[in-house]
Design a protein around this motif. Structure first.
Motif, PDB file in Angstrom:
ATOM      1  N   MET A 252       0.829  -1.198   0.000  1.00  0.00           N
ATOM      2  CA  MET A 252       0.000   0.000   0.000  1.00  0.00           C
ATOM      3  C   MET A 252       0.868   1.255   0.000  1.00  0.00           C
ATOM      4  N   VAL A 253       1.978   1.208   0.746  1.00  0.00           N
ATOM      5  CA  VAL A 253       2.893   2.349   0.757  1.00  0.00           C
ATOM      6  C   VAL A 253       3.494   2.574  -0.634  1.00  0.00           C
ATOM      7  N   LEU A 254       3.931   1.493  -1.256  1.00  0.00           N
ATOM      8  CA  LEU A 254       4.586   1.591  -2.566  1.00  0.00           C
ATOM      9  C   LEU A 254       3.659   2.119  -3.653  1.00  0.00           C
ATOM     10  N   PHE A 255       2.391   1.721  -3.579  1.00  0.00           N
ATOM     11  CA  PHE A 255       1.495   1.989  -4.707  1.00  0.00           C
ATOM     12  C   PHE A 255       0.481   3.103  -4.463  1.00  0.00           C
ATOM     13  N   GLU A 256       0.465   3.694  -3.255  1.00  0.00           N
ATOM     14  CA  GLU A 256      -0.534   4.729  -2.972  1.00  0.00           C
ATOM     15  C   GLU A 256      -0.455   5.883  -3.971  1.00  0.00           C
ATOM     16  N   ILE A 257       0.743   6.422  -4.196  1.00  0.00           N
ATOM     17  CA  ILE A 257       0.877   7.576  -5.090  1.00  0.00           C
ATOM     18  C   ILE A 257       0.593   7.195  -6.539  1.00  0.00           C
ATOM     19  N   PRO A 258       1.181   6.100  -7.082  1.00  0.00           N
ATOM     20  CA  PRO A 258       0.848   5.729  -8.468  1.00  0.00           C
ATOM     21  C   PRO A 258      -0.630   5.483  -8.699  1.00  0.00           C
ATOM     22  N   THR A 259      -1.301   4.821  -7.748  1.00  0.00           N
ATOM     23  CA  THR A 259      -2.735   4.590  -7.943  1.00  0.00           C
ATOM     24  C   THR A 259      -3.543   5.857  -7.689  1.00  0.00           C
ATOM     25  N   GLY A 260      -2.984   6.774  -6.871  1.00  0.00           N
ATOM     26  CA  GLY A 260      -3.619   8.084  -6.736  1.00  0.00           C
ATOM     27  C   GLY A 260      -3.624   8.823  -8.060  1.00  0.00           C
ATOM     28  N   VAL A 261      -2.565   8.611  -8.856  1.00  0.00           N
ATOM     29  CA  VAL A 261      -2.518   9.187 -10.198  1.00  0.00           C
ATOM     30  C   VAL A 261      -3.666   8.656 -11.043  1.00  0.00           C
ATOM     31  N   VAL A 262      -3.937   7.352 -10.940  1.00  0.00           N
ATOM     32  CA  VAL A 262      -5.048   6.753 -11.692  1.00  0.00           C
ATOM     33  C   VAL A 262      -6.365   7.417 -11.303  1.00  0.00           C
ATOM     34  N   ALA A 263      -6.594   7.587 -10.001  1.00  0.00           N
ATOM     35  CA  ALA A 263      -7.863   8.166  -9.539  1.00  0.00           C
ATOM     36  C   ALA A 263      -8.024   9.618  -9.963  1.00  0.00           C
ATOM     37  N   ASP A 264      -6.927  10.377  -9.947  1.00  0.00           N
ATOM     38  CA  ASP A 264      -7.018  11.808 -10.229  1.00  0.00           C
ATOM     39  C   ASP A 264      -6.800  12.170 -11.695  1.00  0.00           C
ATOM     40  N   THR A 265      -6.279  11.229 -12.502  1.00  0.00           N
ATOM     41  CA  THR A 265      -6.034  11.543 -13.908  1.00  0.00           C
ATOM     42  C   THR A 265      -6.842  10.671 -14.868  1.00  0.00           C
ATOM     43  N   VAL A 266      -7.160   9.451 -14.493  1.00  0.00           N
ATOM     44  CA  VAL A 266      -7.992   8.582 -15.338  1.00  0.00           C
ATOM     45  C   VAL A 266      -9.437   8.604 -14.866  1.00  0.00           C
ATOM     46  N   GLY A 267      -9.637   8.477 -13.555  1.00  0.00           N
ATOM     47  CA  GLY A 267     -10.985   8.550 -13.019  1.00  0.00           C
ATOM     48  C   GLY A 267     -11.155   7.685 -11.788  1.00  0.00           C
ATOM     49  N   ARG A 268     -12.097   8.084 -10.936  1.00  0.00           N
ATOM     50  CA  ARG A 268     -12.364   7.329  -9.712  1.00  0.00           C
ATOM     51  C   ARG A 268     -12.962   5.958 -10.034  1.00  0.00           C
ATOM     52  N   LYS A 269     -13.842   5.900 -11.027  1.00  0.00           N
ATOM     53  CA  LYS A 269     -14.453   4.627 -11.416  1.00  0.00           C
ATOM     54  C   LYS A 269     -13.390   3.662 -11.925  1.00  0.00           C
ATOM     55  N   ALA A 270     -12.498   4.128 -12.778  1.00  0.00           N
ATOM     56  CA  ALA A 270     -11.439   3.270 -13.315  1.00  0.00           C
ATOM     57  C   ALA A 270     -10.578   2.715 -12.185  1.00  0.00           C
ATOM     58  N   SER A 271     -10.283   3.543 -11.194  1.00  0.00           N
ATOM     59  CA  SER A 271      -9.480   3.103 -10.062  1.00  0.00           C
ATOM     60  C   SER A 271     -10.203   2.013  -9.284  1.00  0.00           C
TER      61      SER A 271
END
Length: 425
Positions: free
Chosen positions: A55-74
């Motif tokens: 979770m520590v490693l991937f929080e920021i990269p997956t935050g990129v998905v939520a904020d740039t691709v979309g919350r639904k996609a995440s």
């Protein structure tokens, strides 16, 4: 609440219901499952630590998905990842795999959960704002706790009973199946209302931007910073205690094979969570400031956790477990509302993920340390040590309180929680 906002809330509650039901099938027996696979206490909690490290490693990269691709996609990516890695967990148990494989798959489980953290709450708040909702967030988050508490009760009881009637692997297969159902549901009904993804940057540049914004709207704003810095202690100890209470209650009961008692521990916590979710908005209303509620609940949690570690009576442990779950549930919605009201909409998922990252950091270090303490001195002593570790986070909450942020007393949702006081930085 208008019809549009009510529909948003209904979708949010169904998502919580399905996710929690799936997860709770294994909550009551997860530690027993790992021990049954041949892991020691240290290795079992180290596996959990690798999960939080993921979770520590991937929080920021997956935050990129939520904020740039979309919350639904995440959310969809998280559901796919979790269903697949849950099936892998079952295979590792079946094969009595060595610890290295457990560590690897646990990291991937952490990846799955990071797609959820921040994204679902951000989807809710943005969609409510878009729908014209203007009331306090505590009520919605409180209803969320009630729904998750009910789902947790049903899933944990069923998981324990099914494990005892069949084996410890079946609840994991049930979890994977429910996650597939939720994948289909979310694909049909979720829409990113009130949020327009920014896809103008490449993934690497977007990651740097998200990290910079997390620092700007998180750590650089003192009232938010201190809340985030308190997370490792409360979250790390809370996750350890939740899973350590499973075998601890079996020890106190005198029957190490009574898996249904392990399910009972999660079920008791779920009922306490329902009560806490219902009463959280009312308890919040008693106090002028949100931080008063959070600090009071945190101190009570520490006292109860220490008492849990010192008792040798099974029935008293159950009573203390109810109280611990209740104060934990009361603090949750108030803390969520406090943070959300301090974060601008555009960076909401990012900063919430950053908060989750710090909570996960606590799990990385606290869980294996307390697991080792349990190996050396027993579960009771490890819970007492956990209470003392959680105490370290209390001064950070007081530091946030001293900033006197408007969100500490605000009672209505703002579309953009930009700072109102230049001294907040």
């Amino acid at each position: 609440m208008n019809p549009a906002a009510r529909r948003v809330q209904r979708i949010y509650l169904i998502l919580l219901l399905g996710n929690t039901l799936a997860a709770s099938f294994i909550w009551g027996i997860n530690t027993l499952f790992l021990l049954d696979a041949g892991l020691s206490n240290f290795e079992a909690f180290a596996a959990n630590a690798f999960f939080t490290a993921g979770m520590v490693l991937f929080e920021i990269p997956t935050g990129v998905v939520a904020d740039t691709v979309g919350r639904k996609a995440s959310y969809l990516l998280g559901t796919i990842t979790l269903s697949a890695t849950t099936a892998l967990y079952w295979l590792l148990w079946l094969w009595h795999a060595p610890f290295g494989w457990w560590a690897l798959v646990s990291v991937l489980l952490g990846l799955g959960f990071t797609f959820f953290s921040g994204a679902v709450d951000a989807w809710l708040v943005d969609a409510l704002t878009f729908s014209g909702y203007t009331d306090g967030l505590e009520a919605v988050f409180g209803r969320g706790l009630v729904v998750t508490g009910i789902a947790m009760f049903a899933g944990s009881v069923l998981g324990g009973v099914i494990a005892q009637a069949t084996n410890l692997g079946v609840p994991f297969l049930l979890r994977a199946g429910v996650l597939v159902v939720m994948l289909v549901f979310a694909a049909v009904v979720m829409k990113d209302l009130g949020f327009t993804p920014d896809r103008s940057q490449g993934p690497l540049k977007a990651t740097r931007t998200v990290l910079a914004e997390s620092i700007e709207h998180g750590l650089q704003r003192r009232s938010v910073r201190w809340v985030i810095l308190s997370a490792p202690f409360a979250s790390g100890v809370g996750v350890y205690a939740f899973y350590a209470l499973q075998p601890y209650l079996l020890v106190l009961s005198g029957d190490p094979s009574a898996y249904s008692i392990a399910g009972l521990a999660a079920a008791v916590l779920s009922l306490a969570q329902v009560a806490g979710g219902v009463l959280a908005p009312r308890i919040r209303g008693v106090f002028h400031r949100r931080t008063t509620t959070v600090i009071g609940a945190s101190v009570t949690s520490i006292v109860v956790l220490i008492a849990l570690g010192l008792t040798s009576l099974f029935w008293l442990a159950i009573v203390l477990l109810v109280l611990w779950g209740f104060v934990f549930a009361v603090a949750g919605p108030v803390r969520q509302a406090y943070l959300n009201d301090m974060i601008p909409s555009k960076q909401r998922a990012t900063v919430l993920s950053f908060d989750s990252l710090f909570g996960s950091l606590g799990g990385v270090f606290v869980q294996p340390a307390l697991g080792r303490a349990a190996d050396l001195w027993g579960y009771g002593t490890s819970l007492v040590i956990g209470g003392l570790i959680e105490l370290i986070g209390i001064p950070f909450l007081f530091a946030s309180r001293r900033q006197r942020d408007p969100a500490d007393t605000v009672s209505t949702l703002r579309a953009d929680a930009a700072p109102q006081d230049p001294e907040a930085y």
